[in-house]
Scaffold this motif. Structure first.
Motif, short mmCIF file in Angstrom:
data_model
loop_
_atom_site.label_atom_id
_atom_site.label_comp_id
_atom_site.label_asym_id
_atom_site.label_seq_id
_atom_site.Cartn_x
_atom_site.Cartn_y
_atom_site.Cartn_z
N UNK A 245 1.00 -1.93 -0.13
CA UNK A 245 0.25 -0.24 -0.03
C UNK A 245 0.83 1.31 -0.09
N UNK A 246 2.28 1.41 0.71
CA UNK A 246 2.82 2.89 0.85
C UNK A 246 4.36 2.23 -0.15
N UNK A 247 4.15 1.37 -0.93
CA UNK A 247 4.69 1.38 -2.39
C UNK A 247 3.60 1.75 -3.41
N UNK A 248 2.62 1.44 -3.64
CA UNK A 248 1.81 1.84 -4.57
C UNK A 248 1.78 3.63 -4.10
N UNK A 249 1.49 3.96 -2.67
CA UNK A 249 1.03 5.31 -2.72
C UNK A 249 2.03 6.44 -2.96
N UNK A 250 3.42 5.78 -2.54
CA UNK A 250 4.33 6.87 -2.66
C UNK A 250 4.15 6.48 -4.82
N UNK A 251 4.27 5.58 -5.64
CA UNK A 251 4.41 5.78 -6.85
C UNK A 251 3.20 6.98 -7.32
N UNK A 252 2.15 7.43 -6.89
CA UNK A 252 1.12 7.97 -7.11
C UNK A 252 1.73 9.54 -7.06
N UNK A 253 2.11 9.91 -5.06
CA UNK A 253 3.30 11.15 -4.85
C UNK A 253 4.30 11.43 -6.36
N UNK A 254 4.62 10.41 -5.63
CA UNK A 254 5.54 10.75 -6.74
C UNK A 254 6.04 10.85 -8.28
N UNK A 255 4.43 10.66 -8.57
CA UNK A 255 3.85 11.19 -10.02
C UNK A 255 3.37 12.56 -10.04
N UNK A 256 2.88 12.73 -9.25
CA UNK A 256 1.97 13.94 -8.84
C UNK A 256 3.68 15.11 -7.91
N UNK A 257 4.05 14.57 -7.31
CA UNK A 257 5.25 16.13 -7.45
C UNK A 257 5.83 16.26 -8.85
N UNK A 258 5.93 15.30 -9.89
CA UNK A 258 6.48 15.01 -11.03
C UNK A 258 6.16 16.37 -11.82
N UNK A 259 4.75 16.07 -12.04
CA UNK A 259 4.44 16.41 -12.74
C UNK A 259 3.85 18.11 -11.80
N UNK A 260 3.64 18.53 -11.32
CA UNK A 260 3.33 19.40 -10.55
C UNK A 260 4.38 21.25 -10.83
N UNK A 261 5.67 19.74 -10.75
CA UNK A 261 6.93 21.05 -10.43
C UNK A 261 7.23 21.04 -12.16
N UNK A 262 7.24 19.72 -13.03
CA UNK A 262 7.71 19.67 -14.15
C UNK A 262 7.26 19.59 -15.48
#
Length: 394
Positions: free
Chosen positions: A358-375
Motif C-alpha cells: 500500500x505504501x509503495x503504491x501511495x509513494x508511486x502516486x505521490x512521486x507522479x503528482x510531485x513530478x507533474x506539478x513541478x515539471x
C-alpha cells in the motif's frame, strides 16, 4: 546547439489522468506477465514450455505501448521541450554540417556525442523524417529498461518496477531523450557490478557515454560495493567524493570552461527547489540505510543501490550551482525502481507485506503528482499529443 523551442504547454487534466492510465495499464500487463502461469493455472509440465512465451507476450505488449506513446508523440518542442533541438541535430547530420566522427570535437567536448550522431546518420539512410529518430531512441530506452526489470523477476514485483518508472522517468524521457537513453543502458550495466564483471560494465558505460558523456561519472560506482558488507574503503571513496565536490568549481574551470558544458558554469539549477532536493532524497536513503540488512536478504544488489543513493546524495550540493548535475542525478535515482519494490519483500507476514505494498503504491502516486506539478511546464509534457491522432484530447 541553439535553443529553438517555443513553450506550447498548458495544464491539462486529460493528460494528467492519461499518464495515470498508462502507468496503471502498464502495471496490469506486467502483473499478468509475471504471474501468468499462476493465474492461468498451467500444470508443471506445460509451465516449462508455455509459461515463458506467455510472459514474453505481455512484456512485448508493454514495449509496444510505451514506444507508441513516447516515439510517436508530437515533437518540435510540443511534447518534450528539447525535441526541436534534436530535430535540428538530425537535419544537421543529414546535411553534413555535423560530422559523426570529429576527433578534435570529441576530445574538446564541443560536439554532440558520436554515438548519438552515428544513430542519426544510420536513421538518415532510411528516412529524412526525424520522427523515426524518436521512435528508435524510445525503443532502445524501453528495451534496456525491460531487460533490466525482467532480471529482477524472481526477487521483486515487476509491476511496481515499471509503475515507478512510468511515474516520472518515462515521462521525463520525452524531453531528455539522449540522457534517458544513456540512463537505460546504465541501469542494465549495474547488473554487471553485481556479477563483478568490470569489462562488460565498462563497455556498457562507454556505450552510454557515446550518447551522453555524463554517463562516465558512474564508472567509479563499480568500486563502491562489496558483496559481503559495507567496508571501510567505501568511507574512503565517499571522502574522496566530498573533496571532489568542494573543489569542483576549480576543476570545472580548468577542464570544462571552453567546452559545450561551459553553459552550466555557475548557473543556478532553477528546478532544484532549494532545500527540497534534500527533503526529497533523504527519506528513502534514511529508511533504506536503516533496513540495509533485510533489504540485502531480498536482493544482495540492494546494498549496491544504497551506496548509489549515498553517492547521489553527496553530489546533491553541485545541483544548486551546476544545472547539469540535476540531470546527472538520473543515473543514480533510477535505482529507485528496484529499491522501492524490495521493501514489500522484507517481511514474510502477509499483513506487513500488504502494508508495504500500500505504501509503495501511495509513494508511486505521490512521486507522479510531485513530478507533474513541478515539471509539466518546464519539460513541456502537457498537453500530450500523438502524431497518429494529432491530439488525443482535442
Amino acid at each position: 546547439m541553439s535553443n529553438l523551442w517555443y513553450n506550447y504547454s498548458y495544464w491539462d487534466y486529460y493528460t494528467f489522468f492519461f499518464y495515470i492510465f498508462v502507468m496503471f495499464f502498464t502495471g496490469v500487463l506486467a502483473f499478468i506477465g509475471q504471474n501468468s502461469r499462476r493465474l492461468i493455472g498451467l500444470n508443471r509440465s506445460v509451465q516449462q514450455h508455455e509459461g515463458n512465451n506467455i510472459n514474453k507476450v505481455f512484456f512485448i505488449g508493454i514495449a509496444f505501448l510505451l514506444v507508441f506513446i513516447s516515439g510517436f508523440r508530437v515533437t518540435n518542442g510540443k511534447v518534450g521541450i528539447d525535441t526541436a533541438n534534436y530535430e535540428e541535430i538530425f537535419k544537421s547530420v543529414q546535411s553534413g554540417e555535423l560530422k559523426v566522427f570529429s576527433l578534435k570535437n570529441i576530445i574538446t567536448l564541443n560536439q554532440v556525442e558520436p554515438g548519438y550522431l552515428l544513430l542519426n546518420k544510420i536513421i538518415g539512410f532510411f528516412t529524412n523524417n526525424a520522427q523515426f529518430l524518436f521512435v528508435t531512441c524510445s525503443t532502445i530506452t524501453i528495451v534496456f529498461i525491460l531487460i533490466a526489470a525482467l532480471q529482477k523477476k524472481d526477487n521483486i514485483s515487476i509491476p511496481q518496477i515499471l509503475m515507478i518508472y512510468c511515474s516520472s522517468f518515462f515521462i521525463q524521457s520525452f524531453n531528455l531523450v539522449r540522457l534517458y537513453l544513456a540512463v537505460s543502458i546504465i541501469i542494465y550495466a549495474y547488473s554487471y557490478i553485481e556479477k563483478r564483471k568490470i569489462f562488460k560494465y565498462t563497455t556498457l558505460v562507454l556505450l552510454a557515454a557515446s550518447f551522453h558523456f555524463t554517463a562516465l561519472i558512474v564508472w567509479p560506482v563499480y568500486f563502491f560495493w562489496n558483496k559481503n558488507n559495507f567496508k571501510f574503503k567505501n568511507i574512503i571513496y565517499f571522502l574522496i567524493i566530498a573533496v571532489f565536490i568542494y573543489k569542483f568549481n576549480d576543476i570545472f574551470n580548468i577542464y570544462f570552461s571552453n567546452t559545450k558544458y561551459s553553459y552550466y558554469d555557475n548557473t543556478l539549477n532553477e528546478n532544484s527547489h532549494g532545500i527540497g532536493l534534500y527533503l526529497i532524497k533523504s527519506p528513502l536513503l534514511l529508511i533504506a540505510f536503516i533496513l540495509r540488512k533485510p533489504l540485502a536478504k531480498v536482493d544482495k544488489a540492494n546494498d549496491l543501490y544504497i551506496n548509489i543513493l549515498i553517492f547521489d546524495f553527496l553530489l546533491t550540493p553541485l545541483s544548486y550551482s551546476f544545472n547539469i548535475f540535476g540531470r546527472i542525478s538520473s543515473y543514480f535515482s533510477i535505482i529507485e525502481i528496484f529499491l522501492i519494490p524490495s521493501f514489500a519483500q522484507i517481511s514474510r507476514k502477509k499483513n506487513y507485506t500488504q502494508i508495504f505494498n500500500f505504501l509503495i503504491y501511495l509513494c508511486i502516486l505521490v512521486k507522479y503528482i510531485y513530478y507533474i506539478q513541478a515539471y509539466w511546464n518546464v519539460d513541456a509534457i502537457m498537453p500530450y499529443q500523438n502524431i497518429l491522432f494529432n491530439s488525443l484530447f482535442d
